[in-house]
Scaffold this motif. Structure first.
Motif, PDB file in Angstrom:
ATOM      1  N   ASN A 115      49.417  53.876  37.013  1.00 27.30           N
ATOM      2  CA  ASN A 115      50.487  52.589  36.286  1.00 27.30           C
ATOM      3  C   ASN A 115      49.754  51.575  35.446  1.00 27.30           C
ATOM      4  O   ASN A 115      50.384  50.689  35.075  1.00 27.30           O
ATOM      5  N   GLU A 116      48.408  51.957  35.423  1.00 24.61           N
ATOM      6  CA  GLU A 116      47.449  50.993  34.473  1.00 24.61           C
ATOM      7  C   GLU A 116      48.067  50.557  33.188  1.00 24.61           C
ATOM      8  O   GLU A 116      48.175  49.289  32.740  1.00 24.61           O
ATOM      9  N   ASP A 117      48.615  51.451  32.466  1.00 20.00           N
ATOM     10  CA  ASP A 117      48.671  51.319  31.213  1.00 20.00           C
ATOM     11  C   ASP A 117      50.147  50.638  30.827  1.00 20.00           C
ATOM     12  O   ASP A 117      50.155  49.899  30.033  1.00 20.00           O
ATOM     13  N   THR A 118      51.002  50.533  31.832  1.00 20.86           N
ATOM     14  CA  THR A 118      52.224  49.937  31.849  1.00 20.86           C
ATOM     15  C   THR A 118      52.058  48.421  32.702  1.00 20.86           C
ATOM     16  O   THR A 118      53.030  47.665  32.175  1.00 20.86           O
ATOM     17  N   LEU A 119      51.594  48.464  33.741  1.00 21.06           N
ATOM     18  CA  LEU A 119      51.647  47.298  34.716  1.00 21.06           C
ATOM     19  C   LEU A 119      50.219  46.589  34.771  1.00 21.06           C
ATOM     20  O   LEU A 119      50.331  45.598  35.750  1.00 21.06           O
ATOM     21  N   GLN A 120      49.137  46.939  34.231  1.00 21.90           N
ATOM     22  CA  GLN A 120      47.883  46.262  34.292  1.00 21.90           C
ATOM     23  C   GLN A 120      47.413  46.203  35.783  1.00 21.90           C
ATOM     24  O   GLN A 120      47.251  44.932  36.153  1.00 21.90           O
ATOM     25  N   CYS A 121      47.638  46.966  36.530  1.00 19.56           N
ATOM     26  CA  CYS A 121      47.347  46.951  37.956  1.00 19.56           C
ATOM     27  C   CYS A 121      45.965  46.519  38.365  1.00 19.56           C
ATOM     28  O   CYS A 121      45.862  45.593  39.284  1.00 19.56           O
ATOM     29  N   SER A 122      45.089  46.607  37.496  1.00 22.01           N
ATOM     30  CA  SER A 122      43.879  46.110  37.815  1.00 22.01           C
ATOM     31  C   SER A 122      43.515  44.817  37.643  1.00 22.01           C
ATOM     32  O   SER A 122      42.735  44.171  38.285  1.00 22.01           O
ATOM     33  N   GLU A 123      44.564  44.289  36.775  1.00 19.53           N
ATOM     34  CA  GLU A 123      44.172  42.848  36.613  1.00 19.53           C
ATOM     35  C   GLU A 123      45.042  41.910  37.433  1.00 19.53           C
ATOM     36  O   GLU A 123      44.965  40.831  37.517  1.00 19.53           O
ATOM     37  N   ARG A 124      46.183  42.614  38.148  1.00 25.02           N
ATOM     38  CA  ARG A 124      47.146  41.841  38.926  1.00 25.02           C
ATOM     39  C   ARG A 124      47.511  42.285  40.319  1.00 25.02           C
ATOM     40  O   ARG A 124      48.239  41.846  40.981  1.00 25.02           O
ATOM     41  N   MET A 125      46.633  43.281  40.706  1.00 30.15           N
ATOM     42  CA  MET A 125      46.749  43.945  42.293  1.00 30.15           C
ATOM     43  C   MET A 125      45.584  44.031  42.706  1.00 30.15           C
ATOM     44  O   MET A 125      44.445  44.517  42.104  1.00 30.15           O
ATOM     45  N   ILE A 126      45.321  43.479  43.996  1.00 31.48           N
ATOM     46  CA  ILE A 126      44.321  43.629  45.089  1.00 31.48           C
ATOM     47  C   ILE A 126      44.604  44.353  46.254  1.00 31.48           C
ATOM     48  O   ILE A 126      45.592  43.995  46.733  1.00 31.48           O
ATOM     49  N   VAL A 127      44.013  45.152  46.744  1.00 29.84           N
ATOM     50  CA  VAL A 127      44.487  45.868  47.895  1.00 29.84           C
ATOM     51  C   VAL A 127      43.028  45.941  48.737  1.00 29.84           C
ATOM     52  O   VAL A 127      42.249  46.484  48.516  1.00 29.84           O
ATOM     53  N   GLU A 128      43.383  45.391  50.133  1.00 30.51           N
ATOM     54  CA  GLU A 128      42.217  45.117  51.073  1.00 30.51           C
ATOM     55  C   GLU A 128      42.464  45.837  52.284  1.00 30.51           C
ATOM     56  O   GLU A 128      43.607  45.932  52.660  1.00 30.51           O
ATOM     57  N   PRO A 129      41.417  46.260  52.826  1.00 24.93           N
ATOM     58  CA  PRO A 129      41.524  46.970  54.304  1.00 24.93           C
ATOM     59  C   PRO A 129      41.583  46.274  55.354  1.00 24.93           C
ATOM     60  O   PRO A 129      41.274  46.378  56.244  1.00 24.93           O
ATOM     61  N   VAL A 130      42.183  44.901  55.443  1.00 23.40           N
ATOM     62  CA  VAL A 130      42.251  44.039  56.462  1.00 23.40           C
ATOM     63  C   VAL A 130      43.861  44.041  57.116  1.00 23.40           C
ATOM     64  O   VAL A 130      44.558  44.469  56.613  1.00 23.40           O
ATOM     65  N   CYS A 131      43.796  43.541  58.299  1.00 21.66           N
ATOM     66  CA  CYS A 131      45.017  43.590  58.947  1.00 21.66           C
ATOM     67  C   CYS A 131      44.902  42.309  60.018  1.00 21.66           C
ATOM     68  O   CYS A 131      43.867  41.817  60.321  1.00 21.66           O
ATOM     69  N   SER A 132      46.067  41.989  60.368  1.00 18.50           N
ATOM     70  CA  SER A 132      46.086  40.676  61.184  1.00 18.50           C
ATOM     71  C   SER A 132      46.158  41.160  62.709  1.00 18.50           C
ATOM     72  O   SER A 132      46.399  42.261  62.954  1.00 18.50           O
ATOM     73  N   LYS A 133      45.595  40.388  63.412  1.00 20.61           N
ATOM     74  CA  LYS A 133      45.302  40.665  65.025  1.00 20.61           C
ATOM     75  C   LYS A 133      46.678  40.630  65.826  1.00 20.61           C
ATOM     76  O   LYS A 133      47.380  39.377  65.492  1.00 20.61           O
TER      77      LYS A 133
END
Length: 188
Positions: A115-133
């Protein structure tokens, strides 16, 4: 013992093997984005419900109602990003996704790229492997996704003993994956 060919012998037949390069099957959704459709049949139920708008309609309604332009959307348990990508269809929205399952997170990245071409995901979305305790004291429900927070950070066990990693039904406290933990205020 090798056979010597003479000029009178017919040429040996060469087996032609054609390989197909697996092309991702992109599923258009009624929500304004595409998902990489896994061909293994495991998530057929999900895709069928998503394209008929029967998968978590209340979650999409909450995003429609509550997410204002230029907002931040925090998706705890991003999975393969069906809700995070929908949030990106809203003007100016930025997304922080939290997905500790490495299989689901990789599928999320594949869907972001689709969806990079339509939503610019690389500029607007971050996904991290963290979780709350997890803690028995405080549990916050954010967009109908359970988020347990505590007064300290550390690590938490995570996974799905029934279906393995990559499944949307992974839970904290069970499974083979240990992920970093943080408080809700650290996350923000």
């Amino acid at each position: 013992m090798a056979t010597k060919l003479t000029s009178n012998d017919p040429p040996p037949q060469v087996l032609q093997v054609q390989t197909k390069t697996a092309q991702p099957s992109l599923l258009p959704t009624p929500y304004g984005y595409r998902l990489h459709q896994q061909e293994d049949g495991v998530f057929h139920w999900f895709y069928e419900r998503l394209v008929t708008m029967q998968w978590e309609p209340f979650s999409f309604a909450i995003i429609d109602t509550c997410l204002q332009p230029d907002s931040y959307f925090i998706d705890i348990g991003t999975w393969i990003a069906p809700l995070a990508l929908y949030a990106l269809t809203k003007p100016g929205t930025a997304v922080l996704g939290v997905e500790p399952d490495p299989v689901a997170r990789e599928r999320c990245f594949i869907n972001m790229a689709a969806n990079e071409d339509t939503l610019q995901c690389s500029e607007r979305m971050i996904v991290e492997p963290v979780c709350s305790k997890p803690t028995p004291l405080i549990t916050i429900s954010l967009f109908f996704t359970a988020l347990s927070v505590s007064n300290g950070d550390g690590a938490v066990q995570f996974g799905n003993v029934d279906h393995g990693l990559g499944d949307s039904m992974s839970k904290m406290g069970v499974g083979e994956l240990t992920v970093p933990a943080m408080t809700f205020s650290q996350l923000l």
